[in-house]
Every structure is written in structure tokens, then in C-alpha cells.
Design a protein around this motif. Structure first.
Motif, PDB file in Angstrom:
ATOM      1  N   VAL A   1       0.849  -1.194   0.000  1.00  0.00           N
ATOM      2  CA  VAL A   1       0.000   0.000   0.000  1.00  0.00           C
ATOM      3  C   VAL A   1       0.884   1.244   0.000  1.00  0.00           C
ATOM      4  N   VAL A   2       0.578   2.165  -0.888  1.00  0.00           N
ATOM      5  CA  VAL A   2       1.319   3.434  -0.937  1.00  0.00           C
ATOM      6  C   VAL A   2       0.313   4.582  -1.034  1.00  0.00           C
ATOM      7  N   ALA A   3       0.847   5.778  -1.004  1.00  0.00           N
ATOM      8  CA  ALA A   3      -0.011   6.955  -1.094  1.00  0.00           C
ATOM      9  C   ALA A   3      -0.296   7.292  -2.544  1.00  0.00           C
ATOM     10  N   ARG A   4      -1.531   7.636  -2.809  1.00  0.00           N
ATOM     11  CA  ARG A   4      -1.872   8.151  -4.131  1.00  0.00           C
ATOM     12  C   ARG A   4      -2.303   9.606  -3.943  1.00  0.00           C
ATOM     13  N   PRO A   5      -1.815  10.504  -4.778  1.00  0.00           N
ATOM     14  CA  PRO A   5      -2.192  11.915  -4.585  1.00  0.00           C
ATOM     15  C   PRO A   5      -3.697  12.097  -4.697  1.00  0.00           C
TER      16      PRO A   5
ATOM     17  N   SER B   1      16.498  -6.997  -5.908  1.00  0.00           N
ATOM     18  CA  SER B   1      17.332  -8.201  -5.975  1.00  0.00           C
ATOM     19  C   SER B   1      17.290  -8.981  -4.661  1.00  0.00           C
ATOM     20  N   THR B   2      17.040  -8.288  -3.571  1.00  0.00           N
ATOM     21  CA  THR B   2      16.986  -8.987  -2.286  1.00  0.00           C
ATOM     22  C   THR B   2      15.559  -9.425  -1.961  1.00  0.00           C
ATOM     23  N   GLY B   3      14.660  -9.283  -2.938  1.00  0.00           N
ATOM     24  CA  GLY B   3      13.313  -9.798  -2.737  1.00  0.00           C
ATOM     25  C   GLY B   3      12.351  -8.826  -2.070  1.00  0.00           C
ATOM     26  N   LYS B   4      12.816  -7.580  -1.820  1.00  0.00           N
ATOM     27  CA  LYS B   4      11.911  -6.599  -1.194  1.00  0.00           C
ATOM     28  C   LYS B   4      11.070  -5.906  -2.249  1.00  0.00           C
ATOM     29  N   ILE B   5       9.886  -5.455  -1.830  1.00  0.00           N
ATOM     30  CA  ILE B   5       9.032  -4.697  -2.749  1.00  0.00           C
ATOM     31  C   ILE B   5       9.487  -3.234  -2.710  1.00  0.00           C
ATOM     32  N   PRO B   6       9.992  -2.693  -3.816  1.00  0.00           N
ATOM     33  CA  PRO B   6      10.458  -1.301  -3.817  1.00  0.00           C
ATOM     34  C   PRO B   6       9.270  -0.345  -3.926  1.00  0.00           C
ATOM     35  N   LYS B   7       8.926   0.238  -2.760  1.00  0.00           N
ATOM     36  CA  LYS B   7       7.699   1.042  -2.759  1.00  0.00           C
ATOM     37  C   LYS B   7       7.784   2.263  -3.653  1.00  0.00           C
ATOM     38  N   PHE B   8       9.008   2.769  -3.840  1.00  0.00           N
ATOM     39  CA  PHE B   8       9.105   3.976  -4.666  1.00  0.00           C
ATOM     40  C   PHE B   8       8.614   3.720  -6.091  1.00  0.00           C
ATOM     41  N   VAL B   9       8.769   2.460  -6.553  1.00  0.00           N
ATOM     42  CA  VAL B   9       8.262   2.119  -7.889  1.00  0.00           C
ATOM     43  C   VAL B   9       6.732   2.193  -7.905  1.00  0.00           C
ATOM     44  N   LEU B  10       6.140   1.636  -6.860  1.00  0.00           N
ATOM     45  CA  LEU B  10       4.676   1.685  -6.760  1.00  0.00           C
ATOM     46  C   LEU B  10       4.177   3.115  -6.587  1.00  0.00           C
ATOM     47  N   LYS B  11       4.950   3.908  -5.812  1.00  0.00           N
ATOM     48  CA  LYS B  11       4.545   5.309  -5.623  1.00  0.00           C
ATOM     49  C   LYS B  11       4.538   6.040  -6.949  1.00  0.00           C
TER      50      LYS B  11
END
Lengths: 473, 473
Positions: free
Chosen positions: A391-395, A449-459
Motif C-alpha cells: 500500500v502506498v499513497a496516491r495523490p 534483488s533482495t526480494g523486497k518490494i520497492p515502494k518507490f516504484v509503486l509510488k
């Protein structure tokens, strides 16, 4: 609630103001966590309170607040038998010669404020008398509040004690104009009828107050907002109506606004675009606070004051919380070497002004409320069809941000849930403001690469969708 | 001196601002008492400083402050060899990256302020960083000082650090307008040229500023005065010119104004005579201070709040001094059971407002300076012809009060000294402002049954004589 900010500490007890937008489950979790003994309930929230205490082994005693000039009598109390006392009767029976109970130490707690309506790990921010005292003085100086102001309570007191203004406004002999519901026409009427001089609120409040209102204010109203600065269009519209905007930054953990966008007279001569850029910065530490810095997360050293190098915002000063209630691990993570680590990301400009570049990665600010994305994700993950959720912020034009969920579904489902169903599912399990307004289904969530979800991409994806509201028009 | 209020504490040292009206002997006594290591000397007072340190076994290092926009260059330095450093050169050589030395504890001393120019028992009031911090915030709130004020230094900084305004004015980004000499035309010019918005001073300053000045101020000037309230005629004249008068009460031991004549809007509807009466009261405790009370000296209990029952004014709060330097007995007498005993006499009105009825019996306030009558008497007693001496305040139109000595001479003198000779004798032995302006010879001083001189009888006599100035016209 205003009166109780005084009565509770003066009786030697500790305050806990509960967000009235929370659902009964969350309220019960908070009451249990802070071991509430006495719960004062506004008549409008009597059902919520009764439902909440049903879930508790040791429920607090309920006191009903019925009397109200604003027509609280209209509200129904479904189960009056649960209420042991009436607030007005208690006040009538009070001893006018009661000698108020002073804290034994200035470090004694005065309040616990929960930072978000989380059910799994409530974060109870504990402040002491000393910290609240200094913050109250500071809040008067930084905003230059004169004697006898008329203060309108758009900022809820359950929100970090309304940034300490209950005490501050009393200290300068102010008048408090209270209201239950946020409605722009009502607020405009109250401003007019009571000659309001001061009010606080999130930028979204300013937006609502000015969006459909054309009539200039009879006399200037000082409006203090914090966190993200209002969009330039909102700022200009508000100023043209007669609002005088001040802007700062603080957290529940600092008890109020401790960074202030102090305006220099010489900036008035700059072009409008430069002024807008300067107004977008959060500012410098207030006089009652010790120090603000931005540090590199890896080295722990102060970043360059170049307006570009990002780091974590850290602070120290009198009004930093004592710690999180019953959470030594969380407290140790946050209070280190005498500094409070905010989790927010910012830069420092050459002139020492702080600018926030990104709020804490886990927090979405919607209509002034903090929503922990981790908490929303935890609920999404309980859905039988969900494989991954982020979950991320949407403007959002109106609310600033709204929660936006990215979800991948389990393989081999016979029936895939719709966006509407996912939203419905969340509504049953969390306060309404926490519920994602958008659910995006992806085959797979992006991974590092370490399997984390990069939130900045979703943002970035959420940003590209634009305002929640606009996209629905 | 303004810069040094910051530089000295920030270098880890302790401030001691010396009253420039003192004579060399008194200055040397104070320097010895507080063990000064470094003395910054304005060029105008270089001779005084050189003379003072001649009397010391361990003289402080002298730093000469020469540069000055106001024409300090015109002053002569008789013995330049005594000065080891030039202030401006020291500043030039300073390290801009110097990391200021913070106090280890907020209770560490920041300043010692001598309350009166006494030679036998200097009273060095010691304040800590914490107390000065709270008083500085308090002084901004109570006077509602906005951002970027323009402050004129009519109140000397050596006077209890100018009631903490050096720090307070810096905290709100103010401009400081400094001056060496008190001259009404100069002050009016500075107000006009610099757009002065705020200034402090004794009522006598207000009197001087308005006595011969008829031209209204271009914009309002906020004037804070403390102790006795200005006479109604002065108040009205000042207000008609555009001064906005605030009035309070404090002592060197409280670091600033801690009682404030807070004005209630509804009082504006009262007749002028009632308003004048209300303005004559010292007021209520400021928000940064804990408590003000008036106690019966015999029982120690609070007096009735009837506006009539007199008692000693006692106080407690953050800005009460740590104690008197090297004077444990004096400190114990003054700080008892957590309260500061002011020695001043007052009443409490029904609404909680304090009114001073009599200043401490041993103190005469002349032009804003405290004169210890005991000290003046001690000098009079050194005169070979004097049998008994008692000094009390005599009212004075210009100075508020002046010292008035009652003296009985030894029997069998071949030649009796004249009033003029007695005054000359005192001038050689004490600062000019302490010198009695009136000497009354009596065959015998009045006595109580226990052999004490009842000062109130002498005060009545002095009051009947009327203003020092008027009686000489």
C-alpha cells in the motif's frame, strides 16, 4: 474534550484522547492498551463507546457528556444503562475549593496519544508535563498568538492534543469555538459570528474552506497548517480571501509544531515563483526546541546543507516524547543517543531550512490522518485470495493522499475478487479513512534483488494515476 | 554588551553585567566578589575600569570595545596599556566554525547579577540556563512580541539582563537599537529613524520621554514598565502620544517580569477612574511562572484576598534564582520551603490581582535603581559627627523616589556639619544615585519601645515634604 485537557491532569490522572473516527475494535484495543479507568463519551459517540467496551474484560467507567449548545440533545443513546455518570452532574457536584494535584515531578506523564489507529501494535506516545509546558509556550511564540484570541477548533483535540493549543489558548485568555462536524458553511458562519482570529488544520481543511467560498473574510484569520505545505493554488486562493497562512512541521512524538517556515521580510521582494518555493519548505527549529538535523542513515552523520542530499530527519528538544507506552523496543529504535529519529526523509538548505522530501515510507497522510501502510497491508494479507499486497499513497486533490493498494492474487483462483470487493473487505476490518480508495491488481509485484518490494516504484505508478478524485470524474 | 549576552554563555563562561553608574570602588568589590577573569570595557568607561582593577590583587584581563556607530571614538582612553585586547580584533580572529559550548546541565549558572551597588555585602543573584530560558519565552508571550520587532534599549542590559529581552528579541528575529546616553530628543529620533516598536523602562523614562514632547508617534510604540505603575497623568500623556503601556512586576531574583497587569477587555467599559485604579495594580502571575502569593509574616499563611490585608509577597516558578553567590545565609533567608520571599509588601484582590503596597523596607527606588537604605546609613555612620542615621525614600516627580537621610548629631560638637557637607561626604563614598538628596537633622531619631527606629514614621515625614524637586523650585 477541551475542559478535560485541564480537568484530567489537574486531578492527577493521565489523558488519552481517542480519535472519534476509529471503529469500535480499534477503540477497544487502545482502551485496553492504556488501561483506561474512566471514559468520557460525547453523546454522539455513545454507541461506539458501548460497543468498544463490550470487548474488554476490565471496561472503564463511562461518563456521558450530553449538554451541548450545538444540539447534542438530538443524538440517541442506545444503551443508557452502560453510563454510570452524567458529565454535567459530576461538574455540578464538584468541589470549587479542590486543590489541584500537581505532578510530583515535571517528568511525570500527562498524556498518551496514539499515533495511528493500528490494531496489532498501538503506538502510544507518552508526553510529560514539562514537555507539554514548553511546547505550549513555544506554540504561542512561533505563531505570535496575542492576548484574547478567538480560536476555532477545526484541528481535533484528539490529534496530538491539537498541537498543545488547548493549553496555549487558555494561557493567553482566549475564547474557544468548538464544533463537532466539519462543514465549510458552518465554519464560515462560526468565523463570522464569533470573530474567529485563529485556527489550525491540515492543508485539506484550507482547501475545503476556500474551494467554494468567494466572500472575503471580514477580518484576517490566522491559519496554521503543518506537514506538507498547501498547494500554491490553494495558498493563493486562501490568502486572497483573508487567511494568513503559517506553515510548519511536527509529529505526535514532538507534541506540536517544532519546525516553522519562518518568513523573512526580505523575501517579500522576490518573484512569486521563488516565494512559492520558499513557502514549500518546512522551515527552521522553533525557539523552544533544541535542534533539527538531517542525517545519512548509513553513517549517521549530518548531510550536506545543499538542498539536495537526502537523509533522515532527526530532532532533539524539550517536547520530544518520553517514549512509546509498553514498547521498549519501538522506543529504543526511535530515541537514540538523545535524538528522536522521525523516519521522515528531508534535505537541509544552505540557510538551514528543512524541506521534507518524503514522509516516512510507511505512512500515508489522508485528510490529516496518519495511515500506516503496513497495517493496511496486514489486513489485505488476511484475504484468502491475496498473494502479495503493498500500500502506498496516491495523490488526492481533496485529501492530500489516499491509500492505494497494489495486490497480486494467488494462482489458480476459480473466482478473482473485484476492486470493489477488496475495498468492502477492508471496510469491515478497519476505520474508514484507512481503507484503500484504489486497488490495483498486478500479476506480480515488482521486487528488488533482495526480494523486497520497492515502494518507490509503486509510488511512481500511483503518482502517474493522478488524483483519486479526478480520475473518477 | 548585547553580543556578550550570547558570546559569554556560548563559550561556557558566566556573565556578569556591571552597572556603569557605579563608582570604581564598588566595581572593584563586585569584580573581586565574583572572581571576574575577563572584563569587556566600553571605551566610555575605560578610566572607571582601570581605576577599579587597580584595587584588585588578581585583576581580570581587560578587553577594550572601541568600535561604535554612535561615535565612541570620541572617548579617550587614559591608560591604553592596561588593555590586553581589542574586542573588534578578537571578533575578527574568531573561528566561524566554533561549536558553542552547551551547559552540561540546564541548572548550570549562566549569569550573576548584582542587585545593588553595595560595598559591604554584595548580593550576587545567580540564575541558571533553564530559568533564563523560561523567562525569555515568558517575556515574549506576556508582552505579545511579534516576529521581527524593533527594540530600543532604554532599559540597560546591566539591569537584570534587561529583563531577559536580549535573548527574547533574538528569538523572534528582532532588531536592536542601542544607545549609550539617555536623552529624550535622541530617543525620539531613534524611534523615528528605526521604526521602533518596543521598549522597556522605569516609569521615570516614560515621564522624561513625554514631559516636553508634543508630537505624536508615527506608529504605536509598546512600552513595558515594571515596579510602581506610572502616575495617571504620565500614563494618559504617554498614551495620547501613541505609547501602548504594559505594566508588571519582577525582581532581579526572578530574572524578569513575572507579574503582569493583564488587562481584561471588559474593563474598557469602566469609568476612567476605575480603569486607573485597575492599572495601578501589579497583576497576576505570568504563564511561565508557577505561583504568586501574599503571606502573613507571623503565621506564614496566605492573607485574605480582600485588597486590604497586607503581607509579604512570595513567589515560586522556574525563573527564581538559584541563590545569592557566596551567601548561604542570605540565600536561606530568601528561599524558604520552595518559595522566594521578596521582602516586598502587598495585598491580593478578590480577583487574584496583586497590588504592591510598599516596597521592601530597606530599598529606595530612584530612577529605576535599587538603593539599599542600610548601605547609605552605613556610610553616614562613618562620619565623625553623626550620632544616628536612618534613610528612607522621599517621593520625587522625576526619579520616583530619592534617598532622604534623617540624622542626629553627636552632642557637644564645636561645629555642626551642614546638609550640603553631608551630601558631599556621601558623594565621595558611594555612587551618585545612592547619595541622599535630602538630609534632615533631628535632635533625636524617633524610637520604638524596643529601641528600633520606626522607619514608617520617617517615611511619613518624608512624604509630607513632597517631591524633592518641587520643594527646591
Amino acid at each position: 474534550m477541551y475542559e478535560l485537557q485541564f480537568a484530567v491532569p489537574m486531578s492527577g490522572a493521565i489523558l488519552n484522547n481517542i480519535n472519534t473516527r476509529l471503529d469500535a475494535t480499534t477503540v477497544s484495543v487502545l482502551l485496553r492498551h492504556c488501561e483506561s479507568k474512566l471514559l468520557f463519551v460525547d453523546v454522539f459517540y455513545s454507541d461506539l463507546a458501548v460497543e468498544a467496551i463490550k470487548k474488554l474484560d476490565k471496561p472503564p467507567i463511562l461518563v456521558l457528556i450530553e449538554e451541548d449548545e450545538e444540539g447534542g440533545d438530538g443524538a440517541d443513546v442506545a444503551d443508557r444503562s452502560k453510563f454510570c455518570y452524567s458529565y454535567s452532574v459530576l461538574v455540578e457536584r464538584g468541589d470549587p475549593d479542590f486543590n489541584w494535584i500537581r505532578p510530583e515531578s515535571e517528568w511525570d506523564p500527562i498524556v498518551v496519544n496514539y499515533t495511528s489507529g493500528t490494531t496489532s501494535s498501538p503506538k502510544g506516545v507518552v508526553h510529560c508535563h514539562r514537555g507539554i509546558f514548553v511546547m505550549s509556550l513555544d506554540s504561542l511564540i512561533d505563531w505570535t498568538v496575542p492576548k484574547n484570541p478567538v480560536y476555532l477548533w477545526t484541528l481535533p483535540i484528539f490529534h496530538a492534543n491539537g498541537w498543545c493549543y488547548p493549553w496555549a489558548i487558555a494561557a493567553v485568555g482566549g475564547t474557544n469555538v468548538c464544533l463537532r462536524k466539519f462543514q465549510a458553511p458552518l465554519i464560515h458562519r462560526l468565523i463570522r459570528d464569533h470573530g474567529v482570529t485563529h485556527m489550525c488544520g491540515a492543508p485539506v481543511v484550507l482547501n475545503m474552506l476556500t474551494a467554494t467560498h468567494e466572500e472575503p473574510l471580514k477580518s484576517p484569520v490566522h491559519f496554521l497548517t503543518a506537514g506538507s505545505s498547501p498547494p500554491v493554488t490553494v495558498l493563493l486562493r486562501a490568502e486572497s480571501l483573508g487567511f494568513v497562512i503559517s506553515h510548519g512541521y511536527g509529529l505526535t512524538e514532538t507534541a506540536g509544531v517544532v519546525v516553522s517556515c519562518a518568513w523573512k521580510p526580505q523575501w517579500n521582494r522576490l518573484p512569486a515563483s521563488d516565494q512559492a518555493r520558499l513557502k514549500g519548505r518546512q522551515g527552521v527549529g522553533t525557539v523552544g526546541f533544541t535542534e533539527i538535523d538531517v542525517v545519512d542513515p548509513a553513517s549517521g552523520r549530518s548531510v550536506e546543507r545543499d538542498g539536495a542530499t537526502m537523509g533522515e530527519i532527526v530532532m532533539r528538544g524539550s517536547s520530544v516524547m518520553l517514549g512509546y507506552l509498553k514498547d521498549p523496543v519501538g522506543t529504543r529504535k526511535t530515541l537514540k543517543n538523545g535524538w528522536f529519529f522521525t523516519g521522515d526523509v528531508g534535505v537541509l538548505h544552505g540557510d538551514g531550512y528543512l524541506e521534507i522530501k518524503d514522509r516516512s515510507k510507511d505512512v500515508i497522510i489522508t485528510g490529516g490522518e496518519n495511515v500506516s501502510s503496513v497495517e493496511v497491508e496486514a489486513v489485505l494479507y488476511t484475504h484468502s485470495a491475496v498473494n502479495e499486497a503493498a500500500v502506498v499513497a496516491r495523490p488526492d486533490e481533496q485529501w492530500g493522499e489516499t491509500p492505494c493498494a497494489f495486490v497480486s492474487l494467488k494462482p489458480g483462483l476459480t473466482r478473482k475478487p473485484t476492486e470493489k470487493e477488496m475495498i468492502e473487505y477492508c471496510r469491515e476490518k478497519m476505520p474508514r479513512y484507512m481503507v484503500p480508495k484504489t486497488v490495483v491488481f498486478l500479476d506480480e509485484l515488482p521486487k528488488t534483488s533482495t526480494g523486497k518490494i520497492p515502494k518507490f516504484v509503486l509510488k511512481e505508478m500511483a503518482n502517474k494515476m493522478g488524483s483519486t478524485r479526478l480520475s473518477r470524474l
